[in-house]
Design a protein around this motif. Structure first.
Motif, PDB file in Angstrom:
ATOM      1  N   HIS A 151      17.158  15.729  55.012  1.00 44.83           N
ATOM      2  CA  HIS A 151      17.087  15.656  56.314  1.00 44.83           C
ATOM      3  C   HIS A 151      17.463  16.769  57.039  1.00 44.83           C
ATOM      4  N   THR A 152      16.350  17.528  57.512  1.00 44.62           N
ATOM      5  CA  THR A 152      16.565  18.618  58.243  1.00 44.62           C
ATOM      6  C   THR A 152      16.339  18.247  59.765  1.00 44.62           C
ATOM      7  N   PRO A 153      16.418  19.248  60.702  1.00 46.81           N
ATOM      8  CA  PRO A 153      15.837  18.944  61.971  1.00 46.81           C
ATOM      9  C   PRO A 153      14.402  18.733  62.176  1.00 46.81           C
TER      10      PRO A 153
ATOM     11  N   GLU B 119       9.795  28.592  52.329  1.00 42.53           N
ATOM     12  CA  GLU B 119       9.929  29.905  52.428  1.00 42.53           C
ATOM     13  C   GLU B 119      10.022  30.453  53.796  1.00 42.53           C
ATOM     14  N   SER B 120       9.810  29.522  54.810  1.00 41.70           N
ATOM     15  CA  SER B 120       9.865  29.996  56.151  1.00 41.70           C
ATOM     16  C   SER B 120      11.380  29.785  57.079  1.00 41.70           C
ATOM     17  N   ASN B 121      12.069  29.334  56.017  1.00 39.95           N
ATOM     18  CA  ASN B 121      13.530  28.723  56.702  1.00 39.95           C
ATOM     19  C   ASN B 121      14.600  29.069  55.600  1.00 39.95           C
ATOM     20  N   LEU B 122      15.767  28.673  56.222  1.00 37.06           N
ATOM     21  CA  LEU B 122      17.100  28.778  55.550  1.00 37.06           C
ATOM     22  C   LEU B 122      16.910  27.520  54.338  1.00 37.06           C
ATOM     23  N   PRO B 123      17.572  27.879  53.127  1.00 36.79           N
ATOM     24  CA  PRO B 123      17.559  26.715  52.128  1.00 36.79           C
ATOM     25  C   PRO B 123      18.667  25.461  52.827  1.00 36.79           C
ATOM     26  N   PHE B 124      18.349  24.243  52.152  1.00 38.79           N
ATOM     27  CA  PHE B 124      19.228  23.233  52.476  1.00 38.79           C
ATOM     28  C   PHE B 124      20.090  22.708  51.094  1.00 38.79           C
ATOM     29  N   GLU B 125      21.354  22.660  51.407  1.00 42.87           N
ATOM     30  CA  GLU B 125      22.240  22.308  50.318  1.00 42.87           C
ATOM     31  C   GLU B 125      22.127  20.679  50.238  1.00 42.87           C
TER      32      GLU B 125
ATOM     33  N   GLU C 134      21.842  13.820  48.466  1.00 40.69           N
ATOM     34  CA  GLU C 134      22.024  13.723  49.648  1.00 40.69           C
ATOM     35  C   GLU C 134      22.270  14.955  50.653  1.00 40.69           C
ATOM     36  N   THR C 135      21.631  15.193  51.857  1.00 40.12           N
ATOM     37  CA  THR C 135      21.682  16.283  52.381  1.00 40.12           C
ATOM     38  C   THR C 135      23.037  16.732  52.937  1.00 40.12           C
ATOM     39  N   VAL C 136      23.497  18.026  52.639  1.00 41.37           N
ATOM     40  CA  VAL C 136      24.706  18.617  53.328  1.00 41.37           C
ATOM     41  C   VAL C 136      24.305  19.301  54.341  1.00 41.37           C
TER      42      VAL C 136
END
Length: 454
Positions: free
Chosen positions: A80-82, A118-124, A130-132
């Motif tokens: 769940h990213t923007p 590769e074009s973004n920050l990693p997501f924890e 579940e998305t942090v």
């Protein structure tokens, strides 16, 4: 003739929801040392969404929890990213590095699970997937992060890079075993060429620039394309604080490589680098598949053949050759041999550009030149085969290959556990749904998550 996007059909048909299933059925005997999680990422757009490019589909991570001979659960979760909620990558203030599909890879480092694009920050992610949220290494990651970082098996350091179509084109990072970035450097001489993967040896960092480069006229949403004007090169940089000052670039034959098999210094001091590559036509067919154009190959890897480069640093020369005629992608190895000379490599084979051949798990013996294939069966497609070492292993191939198979005839999926030595089936875990064909994944043993419990 169908007009459906190929990355939304067949093995790639997205699943429409998130589920959790427990107490999975197992055929055969799961080795008790397989206690951990197999995580696998891939592009899975939400229902009703048709992305303009395969790579623009929202990331979904599938997880299979094994413990002491049991398959305890399967679960799948979107990251769940923007971007998942429709936020654009480009804003009036420039790129939003948090607006990620997060759909290329998922790794563990220093106890964190990170979904990568590769074009973004990693997501924890949590260990239940579940998305942090975005992870910028306490503000020290100032660029995007490659989806293919390399963890040094000796030091535990995580080496990675950020690339951009605009200066600085390439930034290199080293993260220590505790998860803190301890070094970064802009790399001189780099260009806007697409840099999807790279590798390390015991003494060097190796970058690859192919003929695919930034192209603002490409309107699929991924602004890259083949250019005969873009030189193909290999960059070799000594490891260490001042390594960027001493990078050397070596010209190679035209082509493009997405994934590195491995690299190492041989007995003569040369750097040996291997990985599947495509020529101009192979890239065109793959790209047309990725965007759903009419003129496309049967699969993205239909003209991808393993190439070897031998870089003589003293002479300043590069020898190169195609070393196998089988169409393969997603190379893997026993990660204990990352950066050192390895005997065995694994990959997934694909039908060729005319549709001949089938899917399978391939094992290469680099010493004898032998090639062995585990055929997975008609209308069945395996995922990247992840190597997990056996307890008390003494040989390089003492271990298991874990691959998730999509079965179109049965509309189902299974986790196959293969003996890495002979490619014989050890066990099959039946999953509660057909898992969408994806890209990359990792085995995460319980010990890597600091002893945390479910």
């Amino acid at each position: 003739m169908t007009t459906a996007k190929p990355y939304l059909t067949g093995h790639y048909t997205p699943v429409a929801d998130e589920i959790t299933a427990t107490s999975l059925t197992v055929e055969g005997a799961l080795p008790p040392e397989l206690t951990g999680r197999l995580l696998r990422n891939g592009h899975n757009p939400k229902p009703g969404v048709t992305p303009t490019h395969w790579f623009k589909g929202s990331g979904m991570v599938h997880g299979i929890r094994l413990r002491e001979g049991r398959a305890e659960w399967y679960r799948n979760r979107w990251v769940h990213t923007p971007a998942f909620d429709g936020a654009p990558y480009m804003t009036e203030h420039g790129p939003d590095l948090t607006a990620s599909t997060a759909g290329t890879h998922v790794i563990e480092h220093a106890g964190r699970l990170l979904a990568l694009c590769e074009s973004n920050l990693p997501f924890e992610l949590t260990r239940e997937l579940e998305t942090v949220g975005p992870h910028d290494f306490d503000g020290r990651l100032r660029s995007a992060m490659t989806a293919h970082p390399k963890e040094d098996p000796v030091t535990g350091e995580l080496h990675f890079f950020g690339s951009s179509p605009f200066p600085p084109f390439l930034t290199y990072y080293v993260c220590d075993a505790k998860g803190a970035i301890v070094h970064s450097a802009e790399i001189p001489g780099a260009t806007a060429s697409l840099k999807h993967d790279f590798t390390i040896t015991r003494r060097h960092v190796v970058f690859v620039e192919g003929n695919v480069t930034f192209d603002p006229t490409e309107h699929s949403g991924i602004p890259y394309g083949w250019s005969d004007r873009q030189p193909a090169r290999i960059g070799v940089m000594p490891r260490g604080e001042d390594g960027a000052r001493h990078i050397r670039w070596f010209s190679i034959e035209p082509g493009n490589m997405l994934h590195v098999s491995n690299a190492y210094e041989d007995g003569r001091g040369r750097i040996v680098l291997e990985g599947p590559t495509v020529d101009r036509e192979g890239f065109r067919l793959s790209w047309n598949w990725w965007i759903g154009a009419p003129d496309r190959g049967s699969e993205p890897g239909s003209r991808s053949y393993t190439r070897r480069w031998e870089i003589d640093m003293a002479e300043g020369t590069v020898g190169e050759q195609i070393i196998d005629d089988l169409a393969v992608e997603f190379p893997t190895l026993n990660e204990d041999y990352l950066g050192a000379e390895n005997r065995y490599q694994y990959a997934i084979c694909f039908p060729d550009e005319k549709g001949f051949g089938g899917y399978g798990v391939v094992k290469y013996d680099r010493t004898t030149g032998a090639r062995r294939i585990h055929q997975v069966g008609d209308a069945r497609m395996p995922s990247e085969a992840v190597f997990v070492p056996a307890d008390r292993a003494t040989n390089e191939d003492d271990g298991y290959l874990l691959t998730v198979v999509s079965d179109l005839k049965q509309d189902s999926s299974q986790l196959l556990v293969l003996d890495a030595a002979g490619l014989d089936r050890v066990a099959t875990v039946h999953l509660p749904r057909r898992v969408t064909a994806g890209i990359h994944g990792s085995w995460v043993p319980d010990s890597a998550l600091d002893g945390a419990t479910d």
